[in-house]
Write an enzyme that holds these catalytic residues in place. Structure first.
Site, short mmCIF file in Angstrom:
data_model
loop_
_atom_site.label_atom_id
_atom_site.label_comp_id
_atom_site.label_asym_id
_atom_site.label_seq_id
_atom_site.Cartn_x
_atom_site.Cartn_y
_atom_site.Cartn_z
N GLY A 44 44.34 42.19 34.24
CA GLY A 44 45.57 42.27 33.52
C GLY A 44 46.64 41.20 33.83
CD GLU A 45 46.70 40.01 39.56
OE1 GLU A 45 46.40 39.02 39.53
OE2 GLU A 45 46.69 40.98 40.48
CG HIS A 137 74.53 48.53 26.46
ND1 HIS A 137 74.72 49.20 25.00
CD2 HIS A 137 74.89 49.75 26.97
CE1 HIS A 137 75.18 50.37 24.98
NE2 HIS A 137 75.10 50.70 26.31
CE LYS A 201 75.37 57.43 21.01
NZ LYS A 201 74.37 55.90 20.72
NE ARG A 203 72.23 58.06 23.57
CZ ARG A 203 71.23 57.75 22.45
NH1 ARG A 203 70.24 58.60 22.39
NH2 ARG A 203 71.45 56.58 21.77
CG ASP A 233 65.49 52.41 21.25
OD1 ASP A 233 64.42 52.07 20.79
OD2 ASP A 233 65.87 52.85 22.54
CB THR A 234 65.04 56.30 17.97
OG1 THR A 234 66.58 56.83 18.23
CG2 THR A 234 64.61 56.38 19.52
N GLY A 236 68.43 56.82 15.65
CA GLY A 236 69.16 58.14 15.32
C GLY A 236 70.62 57.96 15.43
C1 R5P Z 1 74.20 53.10 22.86
O1 R5P Z 1 75.30 53.39 23.50
C2 R5P Z 1 73.85 51.82 22.01
O2 R5P Z 1 74.71 51.21 21.77
C3 R5P Z 1 73.08 52.25 20.80
O3 R5P Z 1 73.91 53.06 19.84
C4 R5P Z 1 71.80 53.01 21.11
O4 R5P Z 1 71.16 52.27 22.04
C5 R5P Z 1 71.04 53.27 19.92
O5 R5P Z 1 69.89 53.99 20.18
P1 R5P Z 1 69.17 54.73 18.99
O6 R5P Z 1 68.88 53.94 17.84
O7 R5P Z 1 67.86 55.36 19.58
O8 R5P Z 1 70.12 56.08 18.64
#
Ligand code: R5P
Length: 324
Positions: A44-45, A137, A201, A203, A233-234, A236
């Site tokens: 796998g390397e 980011h 928001k 978390r 990402d997700t 959400g």
């Molecule tokens: C977080 O601070 C980023 O700017 C995005 O808002 C975050 O990574 C989005 O993640 P998700 O789509 O999982 O809510």
């Protein structure tokens, strides 16, 4: 034809994370891009070898550190840098369209790493002489290395796409407080003023990938809202902000995002959300189900990155051309 070190053109390399984008950038530059990952060993390397002489040449490695194989893409990148260094490259530039791990940007809990700066330091240690990223980011990561770092903004590519939508009552909204600076910039460039409604928001650090959007500061009734974010990402954050914006009487809601990671069931979430459309870039390799989805529109950042590479080669200012 571009030329720099010894009057010769730079050598473009890529790994397996996003060869399509590298090829597209190379086409804009009218150069060839070489695949430096030969394959894998039995265990796998990763097997890296540069396909041509790079002695005293400017080597430009194009590779996002991104899903689906984020950790492999990092090892590939490190090995490509080291191979170029050991082969006496004159200069090594990393073009990392999406810089993974940058969300882990501070020690906000006991006993956690600051992964973003660690990644940057590893790449520098391997031999990188320059970084070029898009919408990292947290720009503070740039301070963890001693070499130059150009962080470009996808707004250069996305603003024209927003204008083409010709929305009558366009309003930019930030889906969270962290994104307010970015959203304000979009709003300002689009001549919509500096007051940007923002969703609040939170978390819970104990629960992964679970953003709760609590309330909206600012009025959106009757407006065609565009939420701006650096990462999807997700899904959400955007979906919850979109729901909130519609509850507050917006006429329509869309999103404009730089990096479309589409983890878990992000696409299904978006499908069943009030979001009419999501504009994303090709900073990471997108799955076919994403590119074919009727709500998703992809805007390429190849013109932006090839333009940035031309500036690096010619010594021209990037900010004047690209820092939208
Ligand atoms: C977080 O601070 C980023 O700017 C995005 O808002 C975050 O990574 C989005 O993640 P998700 O789509 O999982 O809510």
């Amino acid at each position: 034809m571009l030329s720099s070190t010894l009057g010769m053109s730079p050598i473009l390399l890529t790994g397996t994370a996003h060869p399509e984008l590298a090829l597209n950038i190379a086409k804009h530059l009218r150069l060839k891009v070489h695949q430096a990952v030969r394959g894998r060993f039995a265990d796998g390397e990763i097997d890296v070898a540069l396909p041509q002489n790079v002695r005293r040449r400017h080597v430009i490695i194009i590779q996002p550190t991104a899903p689906s194989f984020i950790n492999d893409s990092i090892i590939e990148l490190e090995l490509m840098i080291q191979a170029a260094k050991l082969a006496s490259a004159g200069e090594i530039t990393l073009v990392i369209p999406y810089f993974g791990y940058a969300r882990q940007d501070r020690k906000d809990q006991p006993r956690v790493p600051i992964s973003g700066s660690w990644m940057a330091r590893k790449f520098e240690f391997a031999g990188a002489d320059r970084f070029c990223t898009i919408d990292i980011h947290n720009e503070a990561v740039e301070g963890s290395v001693k070499v130059p770092w150009d962080n470009l903004y996808a707004s250069y590519s996305l603003i024209p796409a927003i204008k083409k939508l010709k929305l009558a009552n366009l309003m930019i909204v930030s889906p969270d407080v962290g994104g307010l600076r970015r959203a304000t910039k979009y709003s300002n460039i689009l001549n919509l003023g500096l007051e940007v409604p923002t969703a609040n928001k939170i978390r819970d650090p104990e629960i992964k990938n679970d953003a709760k959007v609590l309330r909206l500061e600012g009025a959106v009734a009757g407006m065609d809202v565009i939420l701006t974010d650096d990462i999807l990402d997700t899904g959400g954050t955007l979906v919850k902000a979109a729901q909130l914006v519609m509850e507050k009487g917006a006429k329509s809601v869309r999103a404009v995002v730089t990096h479309g990671l589409f983890s878990n069931n992000a696409l299904q979430l978006i499908d069943s959300s009030p979001l009419k459309e999501v504009l994303i870039t090709d900073s990471v390799r997108l799955k076919e189900e994403v590119t074919k989805n009727h709500k998703i529109r992809v805007v390429s950042i190849a013109p932006l990155l090839s333009g940035a590479i031309k500036c690096i080669e010619s010594g021209q200012s990037m900010s004047q051309k690209f820092f939208l």
